[in-house]
Design a protein around this motif. Structure first.
Motif, PDB file in Angstrom:
ATOM      1  N   ALA A 146      -0.543   3.595  -8.544  1.00 16.25           N
ATOM      2  CA  ALA A 146      -1.558   3.106  -7.609  1.00 16.25           C
ATOM      3  C   ALA A 146      -2.629   2.342  -8.376  1.00 16.25           C
TER       4      ALA A 146
ATOM      5  N   GLU B 138      -5.335   6.377   1.218  1.00 19.37           N
ATOM      6  CA  GLU B 138      -4.149   5.635   0.789  1.00 19.37           C
ATOM      7  C   GLU B 138      -3.627   6.120  -0.557  1.00 19.37           C
ATOM      8  N   LEU B 139      -4.427   6.924  -1.262  1.00 24.48           N
ATOM      9  CA  LEU B 139      -4.097   7.265  -2.645  1.00 24.48           C
ATOM     10  C   LEU B 139      -2.884   8.174  -2.740  1.00 24.48           C
TER      11      LEU B 139
ATOM     12  N   ARG C 180       1.466  -0.355  -6.250  1.00 26.94           N
ATOM     13  CA  ARG C 180       0.829  -0.597  -4.959  1.00 26.94           C
ATOM     14  C   ARG C 180      -0.688  -0.592  -5.143  1.00 26.94           C
ATOM     15  N   TYR C 181      -1.394  -1.204  -4.193  1.00 26.87           N
ATOM     16  CA  TYR C 181      -2.851  -1.299  -4.255  1.00 26.87           C
ATOM     17  C   TYR C 181      -3.478  -0.423  -3.171  1.00 26.87           C
ATOM     18  N   VAL C 182      -4.567   0.231  -3.517  1.00 24.42           N
ATOM     19  CA  VAL C 182      -5.254   1.097  -2.558  1.00 24.42           C
ATOM     20  C   VAL C 182      -6.724   0.711  -2.477  1.00 24.42           C
ATOM     21  N   THR C 183      -7.285   0.842  -1.292  1.00 23.43           N
ATOM     22  CA  THR C 183      -8.691   0.504  -1.076  1.00 23.43           C
ATOM     23  C   THR C 183      -9.507   1.686  -0.570  1.00 23.43           C
TER      24      THR C 183
ATOM     25  N   THR D 199       0.819  -1.211   0.000  1.00 19.38           N
ATOM     26  CA  THR D 199       0.000   0.000   0.000  1.00 19.38           C
ATOM     27  C   THR D 199       0.852   1.260   0.000  1.00 19.38           C
ATOM     28  N   ARG D 200       2.165   1.101   0.134  1.00 16.89           N
ATOM     29  CA  ARG D 200       3.056   2.259   0.108  1.00 16.89           C
ATOM     30  C   ARG D 200       4.010   2.156  -1.083  1.00 16.89           C
TER      31      ARG D 200
END
Length: 520
Positions: free
Chosen positions: A265, A297-298, A290-293, A254-255
């Motif tokens: 992202a 986190e964006l 990275r993945y964001v939910t 996520t980072r």
């Protein structure tokens, strides 16, 4: 004299004590080992459950894992390698794909009670065809063979092993703990004839000193009467695609990686599919994926990718619930770069329409406003488009001519939606069959495509990443990363890793063949 029919080839089946113990990678490794040793090998998994699918050369849909295993065998994938594919559409419902074509959606009970007896015939016929055309078939089970509630209708574990007369190797994951209990417990639940079919065990994903396992392995062999065929150490960064989102969750980042120039992202959609589309980006030396939910986190990435999804309507609703839709719009309006692939491409448009209830059976409405970033409208049809495509990048809107050096592209499409444009757009890709695909804003900062695997194309991928670099005031990079060559090397690396830690002489003996190939 009339030629006699050839006897079916021998088989080997890899089963596991649970899901995600590494069955698929062990099968992939064995496929490449046997292929490198001179055999004509084919993979087989009678029933796969995954939204991460692949299109075969003849335009059919199968599980991604079997396509990867076919590549390990250096052969083209066919639907015989995965005759039944289940693509979850909800908690208890899945689209059933039979020999590469959607049949219908079933809930779990109806599928088990009404369709599994029919599915058995397709499975057995597919396996018979593979055995007639190859020297060895390496079969893969699903989940665990000890699921007593599924035993009487099993088409993917022990009954499938019996259909193929396959010796079984049971794989267990030591990294999750309880490896001895999982093996002994599985063996205890199996019927006597099923236990007899198990010829040995592989302990997978080991970390540490193997000497510490010696007493436990000796006990296991004495307790079960079966040999431990190998202890396979954890292999990091295998370089091959994950089978499904469950395995992806184990390595979500996520980072951004501070050692890399670019931060990409990817929206972690609830019904994420074909997430392997971004694997090649992560392979580049200057790109961090990275993945964001959720919006917080964006941050401010260099680009946002909205990937494929099994249900664009429901996942678009989920983005709205989280506030990610507004976050993406704000990012785009401030000059950010946004890419949509397949379902993500549809979301970038103005509206998504589902008049036939293809995707909206659980949604509040059959019509939904998109993100409004591209002038397109998608309507879901009853027929799915599955096709492989190849051609060239046509250039970004606003450019007077295509790129000076043509950038070849290839990939595959899997989608139910038909997309139309509200205003004229210049296509991004022109294919060899005369068809076109893709759309972008006038400055090329927001674009979308139906082509899965678009970033697997080295020239196009590098061109796009260099555009991101220019945004940051960085010089273009002439990367020597070649996705397909790297992937091919990964097969051999995995194969040698498994070969060096597994008793391959015992594997050959249980299959009933000798190293060095066959005269079949």
């Amino acid at each position: 004299m009339k030629p006699q029919p050839q006897a079916p080839c021998p088989t080997l089946m890899i089963q596991g004590t649970a899901s995600d113990v590494g069955k698929s990678l062990i099968v992939t490794a064995l496929c490449r080992i046997l292929t490198n040793d001179g055999y004509r090998v084919a993979p087989f998994k009678s029933q796969n459950m995954s939204n991460n699918s692949h299109v075969t050369p003849d335009g059919k849909e199968i599980g991604r894992a079997q396509a990867v295993q076919a590549d390990a065998c250096r052969i083209a994938a066919t639907t015989d390698m995965n005759p039944i594919l289940l693509k979850p559409t909800g908690e208890r419902r899945a689209q059933v794909v039979v020999h590469g074509k959607p049949l219908r959606d079933y809930d779990a009970i109806d599928y088990r009670e009404k369709y599994l007896p029919t599915a058995e015939r397709f499975v057995r016929e597919a396996l018979d065809r593979l055995r007639a055309a190859h020297d060895v078939v390496v079969m893969e089970g699903a989940g665990s063979p000890a699921e007593v509630n599924l035993r009487d209708r099993d088409i993917v574990n022990m009954r499938a092993a019996a259909w193929g007369d396959a010796p079984v190797v049971l794989v267990a994951d030591i990294d999750r703990g309880g490896v001895f209990a999982s093996i002994v417990g599985t063996m205890a639940i199996l019927r006597p004839e099923e236990r007899d079919r198990v010829k040995g065990f592989i302990v997978n994903k080991f970390r540490g000193d193997p000497a510490l396992l010696t007493d436990g392995l000796d006990w296991l062999e004495k307790e079960t009467g079966k040999p431990v065929l190998g202890v396979v150490p954890m292999l990091h960064d295998v370089g091959l695609e994950d089978e499904d989102a469950a395995s992806l969750d184990n390595k979500l980042r996520t980072r951004a990686d501070p050692t890399r120039d670019l931060d990409i992202a990817v929206l972690r959609l609830p019904r994420l599919s074909n997430f392997t589309d971004v694997d090649a980006l992560a392979g580049e030396p200057d790109a961090s994926v990275r993945y964001v939910t959720k919006p917080e986190e964006l941050g401010r990435p260099d680009a946002i990718v909205i990937p494929g999804t099994k249900n664009a309507l429901m996942d678009l609703a989920a983005l709205r619930e989280r506030g990610l839709d507004e976050a993406v719009r704000r990012y785009a309006s401030s000059g950010g770069r946004v890419v949509g692939i397949c379902g993500g491409y549809q979301m970038l448009g103005l509206t998504l329409n589902d008049p036939h209830g293809v995707e909206s059976s659980e949604a509040a409405t059959s019509r939904m406003d998109g993100l409004g970033l591209l002038p397109l409208e998608t309507t879901y049809a009853r027929e799915k488009r599955t096709v492989r495509v190849s051609g060239a990048f046509a250039g970004w809107p606003g450019e007077a001519a295509p790129p000076a050096v043509e950038l070849p592209v290839e990939g595959y499409e899997i989608h139910m939606g038909e997309t139309a444009f509200r205003e004229p757009v210049r296509p991004l890709f022109r294919f060899d069959d005369g068809s076109e695909d893709g759309a972008a804003t006038g400055d090329g900062r927001v674009w979308g495509t139906y082509v899965h695997g678009i970033f697997d194309n080295d020239g196009f991928r590098r061109s796009w990443l260099n555009a991101l670099r220019r945004d940051r005031g960085l010089p273009s990079l002439a990367s020597d990363y070649r996705h397909r060559e790297t992937r091919e090397a990964a097969f051999d690396r995995l194969a040698e890793h498994v070969r060096s830690h597994v008793d391959m002489e015992a594997i050959y003996a249980m299959i009933g063949i000798r190293k060095g190939g066959s005269s079949r």
